[in-house]
Scaffold this motif. Structure first.
Motif, PDB file in Angstrom:
ATOM      1  N   LYS A   1      -1.542   4.477   6.359  1.00  0.00           N
ATOM      2  CA  LYS A   1      -1.734   5.839   5.876  1.00  0.00           C
ATOM      3  C   LYS A   1      -0.436   6.529   5.471  1.00  0.00           C
ATOM      4  O   LYS A   1      -0.468   7.600   4.875  1.00  0.00           O
ATOM      5  N   ILE A   2       0.706   5.956   5.823  1.00  0.00           N
ATOM      6  CA  ILE A   2       1.987   6.627   5.565  1.00  0.00           C
ATOM      7  C   ILE A   2       2.231   6.746   4.056  1.00  0.00           C
ATOM      8  O   ILE A   2       2.175   5.761   3.320  1.00  0.00           O
ATOM      9  N   ARG A   3       2.465   7.968   3.620  1.00  0.00           N
ATOM     10  CA  ARG A   3       2.767   8.210   2.209  1.00  0.00           C
ATOM     11  C   ARG A   3       4.095   8.934   2.003  1.00  0.00           C
ATOM     12  O   ARG A   3       4.653   8.924   0.902  1.00  0.00           O
TER      13      ARG A   3
ATOM     14  N   VAL B   1       0.816  -1.207   0.000  1.00  0.00           N
ATOM     15  CA  VAL B   1       0.000   0.000   0.000  1.00  0.00           C
ATOM     16  C   VAL B   1       0.851   1.260   0.000  1.00  0.00           C
ATOM     17  O   VAL B   1       0.308   2.364  -0.073  1.00  0.00           O
ATOM     18  N   HIS B   2       2.160   1.111   0.086  1.00  0.00           N
ATOM     19  CA  HIS B   2       3.034   2.274   0.163  1.00  0.00           C
ATOM     20  C   HIS B   2       3.716   2.531  -1.178  1.00  0.00           C
ATOM     21  O   HIS B   2       4.012   1.593  -1.924  1.00  0.00           O
ATOM     22  N   PRO B   3       3.986   3.799  -1.492  1.00  0.00           N
ATOM     23  CA  PRO B   3       4.659   4.127  -2.755  1.00  0.00           C
ATOM     24  C   PRO B   3       6.045   3.487  -2.829  1.00  0.00           C
ATOM     25  O   PRO B   3       6.738   3.340  -1.806  1.00  0.00           O
ATOM     26  N   GLU B   4       6.440   3.094  -4.029  1.00  0.00           N
ATOM     27  CA  GLU B   4       7.762   2.499  -4.225  1.00  0.00           C
ATOM     28  C   GLU B   4       8.869   3.468  -3.823  1.00  0.00           C
ATOM     29  O   GLU B   4       9.908   3.060  -3.290  1.00  0.00           O
ATOM     30  N   SER B   5       8.644   4.749  -4.059  1.00  0.00           N
ATOM     31  CA  SER B   5       9.658   5.747  -3.706  1.00  0.00           C
ATOM     32  C   SER B   5       9.893   5.785  -2.201  1.00  0.00           C
ATOM     33  O   SER B   5      11.030   5.951  -1.736  1.00  0.00           O
ATOM     34  N   LEU B   6       8.804   5.592  -1.413  1.00  0.00           N
ATOM     35  CA  LEU B   6       8.942   5.579   0.043  1.00  0.00           C
ATOM     36  C   LEU B   6       9.730   4.358   0.493  1.00  0.00           C
ATOM     37  O   LEU B   6      10.641   4.456   1.331  1.00  0.00           O
ATOM     38  N   LEU B   7       9.424   3.184  -0.074  1.00  0.00           N
ATOM     39  CA  LEU B   7      10.135   1.960   0.303  1.00  0.00           C
ATOM     40  C   LEU B   7      11.609   2.037  -0.085  1.00  0.00           C
ATOM     41  O   LEU B   7      12.482   1.554   0.651  1.00  0.00           O
ATOM     42  N   ALA B   8      11.891   2.656  -1.226  1.00  0.00           N
ATOM     43  CA  ALA B   8      13.284   2.818  -1.643  1.00  0.00           C
ATOM     44  C   ALA B   8      14.019   3.751  -0.686  1.00  0.00           C
ATOM     45  O   ALA B   8      15.196   3.534  -0.354  1.00  0.00           O
TER      46      ALA B   8
ATOM     47  N   LYS C   1      17.831   2.978  10.204  1.00  0.00           N
ATOM     48  CA  LYS C   1      17.510   1.963   9.193  1.00  0.00           C
ATOM     49  C   LYS C   1      16.738   0.800   9.809  1.00  0.00           C
ATOM     50  O   LYS C   1      15.710   0.364   9.286  1.00  0.00           O
ATOM     51  N   LYS C   2      17.227   0.319  10.955  1.00  0.00           N
ATOM     52  CA  LYS C   2      16.607  -0.836  11.586  1.00  0.00           C
ATOM     53  C   LYS C   2      15.201  -0.510  12.106  1.00  0.00           C
ATOM     54  O   LYS C   2      14.262  -1.278  11.908  1.00  0.00           O
ATOM     55  N   ARG C   3      15.078   0.655  12.763  1.00  0.00           N
ATOM     56  CA  ARG C   3      13.790   1.006  13.350  1.00  0.00           C
ATOM     57  C   ARG C   3      12.735   1.286  12.286  1.00  0.00           C
ATOM     58  O   ARG C   3      11.634   0.753  12.318  1.00  0.00           O
ATOM     59  N   VAL C   4      13.049   2.129  11.325  1.00  0.00           N
ATOM     60  CA  VAL C   4      12.063   2.521  10.321  1.00  0.00           C
ATOM     61  C   VAL C   4      11.673   1.329   9.448  1.00  0.00           C
ATOM     62  O   VAL C   4      10.504   1.153   9.093  1.00  0.00           O
ATOM     63  N   SER C   5      12.644   0.482   9.111  1.00  0.00           N
ATOM     64  CA  SER C   5      12.340  -0.687   8.272  1.00  0.00           C
ATOM     65  C   SER C   5      11.341  -1.607   8.943  1.00  0.00           C
ATOM     66  O   SER C   5      10.514  -2.251   8.275  1.00  0.00           O
ATOM     67  N   SER C   6      11.387  -1.672  10.279  1.00  0.00           N
ATOM     68  CA  SER C   6      10.509  -2.604  10.993  1.00  0.00           C
ATOM     69  C   SER C   6       9.029  -2.280  10.789  1.00  0.00           C
ATOM     70  O   SER C   6       8.180  -3.167  10.874  1.00  0.00           O
ATOM     71  N   TYR C   7       8.705  -1.010  10.532  1.00  0.00           N
ATOM     72  CA  TYR C   7       7.300  -0.636  10.340  1.00  0.00           C
ATOM     73  C   TYR C   7       6.718  -1.229   9.055  1.00  0.00           C
ATOM     74  O   TYR C   7       5.510  -1.440   8.952  1.00  0.00           O
ATOM     75  N   PHE C   8       7.567  -1.483   8.070  1.00  0.00           N
ATOM     76  CA  PHE C   8       7.088  -1.870   6.744  1.00  0.00           C
ATOM     77  C   PHE C   8       7.334  -3.348   6.412  1.00  0.00           C
ATOM     78  O   PHE C   8       7.085  -3.775   5.301  1.00  0.00           O
ATOM     79  N   GLN C   9       7.835  -4.112   7.394  1.00  0.00           N
ATOM     80  CA  GLN C   9       8.226  -5.492   7.096  1.00  0.00           C
ATOM     81  C   GLN C   9       7.211  -6.530   7.542  1.00  0.00           C
ATOM     82  O   GLN C   9       7.397  -7.705   7.291  1.00  0.00           O
TER      83      GLN C   9
ATOM     84  N   TYR D   1       6.485  10.613   9.915  1.00  0.00           N
ATOM     85  CA  TYR D   1       5.615  10.012   8.919  1.00  0.00           C
ATOM     86  C   TYR D   1       4.484  10.979   8.580  1.00  0.00           C
ATOM     87  O   TYR D   1       3.893  11.613   9.465  1.00  0.00           O
ATOM     88  N   PHE D   2       4.136  11.069   7.276  1.00  0.00           N
ATOM     89  CA  PHE D   2       3.069  11.947   6.802  1.00  0.00           C
ATOM     90  C   PHE D   2       2.045  11.135   6.020  1.00  0.00           C
ATOM     91  O   PHE D   2       2.396  10.142   5.370  1.00  0.00           O
ATOM     92  N   ASP D   3       0.772  11.569   6.063  1.00  0.00           N
ATOM     93  CA  ASP D   3      -0.266  10.887   5.296  1.00  0.00           C
ATOM     94  C   ASP D   3      -0.448  11.563   3.935  1.00  0.00           C
ATOM     95  O   ASP D   3       0.319  12.459   3.561  1.00  0.00           O
ATOM     96  N   ALA D   4      -1.479  11.146   3.192  1.00  0.00           N
ATOM     97  CA  ALA D   4      -1.696  11.663   1.839  1.00  0.00           C
ATOM     98  C   ALA D   4      -2.027  13.147   1.834  1.00  0.00           C
ATOM     99  O   ALA D   4      -1.806  13.839   0.837  1.00  0.00           O
TER     100      ALA D   4
END
Length: 656
Positions: free
Chosen positions: A64-66, A4-11, A42-50, A25-28
């Motif tokens: 909601k994170i965009r 559900v998250h943009p590829e640019s955000l994951l990159a 890196k470790k903390r933020v990555s955990s939200y999306f894994q 973190y910001f919403d739409a």
């Protein structure tokens, strides 16, 4: 979850460094959802999306994170400071947030005077002749605002009452003046405070400059907790006067010592080693929390103030999420998390004392961050003894009392909101955000017609969103026309925005529009809503019952539903009556102010270009009111300072 998250955000997440920092973190709609800190970004933020967080509130937030922003810092202490600065500035939806209701008051010692450099001395006052100039005699006063270097400030104090009690104490013991400089400069004989021995009479030269400066120095020493030094200096002064056979002056000093000793005995501070201490106690219950802050300044317990954070449950859930994904995060109870959030946010703008007494053990990293912010070492004491233990127990008891009171009030309001939702079969997205707007019309026989709009949301009245509308161009006393005008002005632009799909995210239609009136007012509201293309089911009129008795009101609907009588003891009716009565109160106060303005004629002067508050005041003072200004000629108007011939002619023409 990542789908559900943009590829640019994951990159961007994948490219984060393994360094300490702060993330946002910001919403739409570009609203801040959460601000956090990490030892390893890196470790903390990555955990939200894994992982998939399911249908939880945190999962809802993460979905909601965009967009994301990160800031790398040098240490965890810097990260903690930046995190809490951003929390206070941005007010994110999922952080534990303490809001400052107002600034703290101080006690100000004004005037250049003779300031104290060391501990008070016992030197006798000089025999110089007193000169009654205000700048030579420092004044003590209640103060709130920015500080100036030329004055001395003591505090902060937890309340205005604490400052005023301290001023009263200083008047009793040291007899320092509290009058304004203008009053001081125009005195020809001592005032009542001198007669009742609350002031030493510097305005008429009863006390010398040097003697008064010594009293000020001893008062400042007392405020800083140097009570024994003050008593010793007083004793030496008393003996010096006695040696010179100045028995009346010796008696005065003796009376000061007696008054001070009585105060110290009453407040039990004569043997307390602590001078400046903050006592912090936290209580958590029912999804809410209270932090009670008690202040000790100069060894005196000044009182306390409760703080109630928002987003407690969401903040705790985010902490638990961090614990699951990062073993470096130390496990904490909700009480500790709330207390640490308070300390980190509160002392960003308030001076921190050297010692904090806390009901929970605080992480050393929080103290390091506060020390970095204040430039001084801060010590936190957990499980204190003796006097400190008494202070903490008092703070804990007050925290429990204040939280119980809040829960009782909120429980009552939430029950009323729920009862209204069920009674009217409403379907808000979230009962906590149910929004009602209520309108009322007020005037006196058609004079000074005002309409009010009050707002109820989050289970309480939202005073900052109240609005008054000055009703014009209608037949005096025509309440229906007044209601038409206020509804068109309130919802006209919003209806256009809804049709065009350009609704401001901060403005929305309420879930309920209450009209203080029966069928006639509801019919008028229905016409307005039909013309604007708005939902008629939102309109509910509050019609007086038989004999206009309270508790017998009936609800009238614009969409054709039958009247509803909720019952005299109905919680829903209590809420409707509360909102209706507030709209009525707000309308009446506005109407009375407008009526007084019209009758005094002040509004006529305000409408004349070139006449500001100062010139208007001069005109009214010179001619005794608006009628006098009307009767004045152009030459008479020119006699007022600042009124030129051109302006005088403009005023004359406007009033005739």
């Amino acid at each position: 979850m990542s789908s559900v998250h943009p590829e640019s955000l994951l990159a961007e997440v994948a490219a984060l460094p393994s360094l300490p920092g702060v993330y946002r973190y910001f919403d739409a709609e570009d609203q801040v959802l959460y601000v956090g800190k990490a030892r390893n970004l890196k470790k903390r933020v990555s955990s939200y999306f894994q992982k998939d967080h399911g249908g939880t509130r945190i999962g809802h937030m993460i979905s909601k994170i965009r967009r994301m922003q990160t800031t790398v810092v040098r240490s965890e202490a810097e990260a903690l400071l930046l995190e809490n600065n951003l929390i206070k500035t941005l007010s994110p939806k999922f952080n534990i947030l303490f809001r400052d209701d107002k600034s703290y008051p101080y006690l100000k010692v004004s005037g250049t005077g003779v300031t104290r450099r060391n501990k008070p001395t016992s030197d006798s006052p000089s025999e110089d002749k007193p000169v009654a100039k205000a700048e030579d005699y420092s004044r003590i006063a209640y103060y709130r605002g920015g500080v100036e270097k030329k004055h001395r400030y003591f505090g902060p104090y937890p309340s205005a009452w604490a400052v005023k009690e301290t001023i009263l104490l200083l008047q009793k013991v040291f007899r320092l003046r509290t009058c304004e400089d203008t009053v001081f400069s125009n005195r020809t004989r001592p005032c009542l405070l001198y007669q009742i021995k609350r002031c030493s009479g510097p305005c008429v030269g009863v006390v010398s400059v040097a003697q008064y400066a010594q009293d000020v120095a001893q008062a400042e020493a007392f405020l800083q907790g140097e009570t024994q030094a003050v008593l010793k200096a007083m004793e030496e002064r008393m003996m010096a006067h006695a040696d010179k056979l100045e028995f009346e002056m010796a008696a005065e000093v003796r009376n000061q010592m007696t008054a001070l000793s009585r105060v110290l005995h009453q407040q039990s501070v004569d043997n307390v080693s602590d001078t400046d201490v903050d006592i912090l106690a936290v209580k958590v219950q029912g999804g809410r929390a209270c932090v009670n802050l008690a202040m000790v300044r100069g060894g005196r317990h000044l009182g306390d103030r409760p703080y109630f954070p928002s987003h407690v449950e969401d903040g705790h859930a985010m902490l638990n999420l961090a614990l699951e994904d990062d073993v470096s995060v130390v496990a904490q109870t909700l009480e500790v998390k709330v207390l640490e959030a308070f300390i980190a946010q509160h002392y960003l703008s308030i001076p921190v004392p050297t010692t904090l007494i806390t009901s929970e053990k605080i992480d050393a990293k929080v103290l390091d961050a506060i020390a970095l912010q204040s430039g001084m070492k801060v010590n936190a004491v957990h499980n204190p003894r003796e006097q400190r233990r008494s202070w903490l127990e008092m703070a804990e008891k007050n925290a429990a009392i204040q939280l119980a009171r809040l829960l009782a009030e909120e429980g009552s309001q939430q029950a009323r909101t729920r009862a209204l939702v069920e009674a009217l079969d409403l379907a808000p997205d979230d009962m906590d955000t149910l929004r009602m707007e209520c309108f009322d019309i007020s005037h006196t026989s058609g004079e000074a017609t005002q309409a009010s709009c009050v707002v109820f949301q989050n289970h309480k009245m939202q005073n900052s969103e109240y609005r008054r509308y000055k009703i014009e161009d209608i037949t005096p006393g025509d309440d229906y026309a007044a209601m038409r005008q206020v509804l068109l002005r309130r919802y006209g632009k919003l209806a256009e925005a809804i049709k065009s799909g350009e609704v401001d995210r901060k403005v929305r239609m309420p879930d309920l529009v209450l009209i203080d009136g029966g069928k006639g007012q509801v019919s008028m509201a229905r016409e307005v809503f039909e013309a604007l293309g708005l939902d008629l089911s939102l309109i509910v009129g509050v019609e007086k019952g038989e004999g206009r008795k309270v508790g017998l009101e009936e609800l009238v609907f614009a969409d054709g539903r039958d009247k509803v009588y909720l019952g005299k003891d109905s919680a829903a009716l209590m809420l409707v009556a509360q909102v209706r009565d507030e709209a009525h109160r707000f309308a009446i106060t506005g109407m009375r102010a407008q009526r007084a303005k019209v009758r005094m004629g002040g509004g006529r002067l305000e409408e004349i270009g070139g006449i500001g508050p100062k010139k208007r005041a001069k005109l009214l003072q010179r001619f005794g009111g608006v009628r006098g200004v009307e009767d004045a000629s152009v030459d008479d108007l020119m006699s007022v300072d600042g009124i030129s011939r051109e302006l005088a002619e403009i005023i004359y023409q406007a009033l005739h």
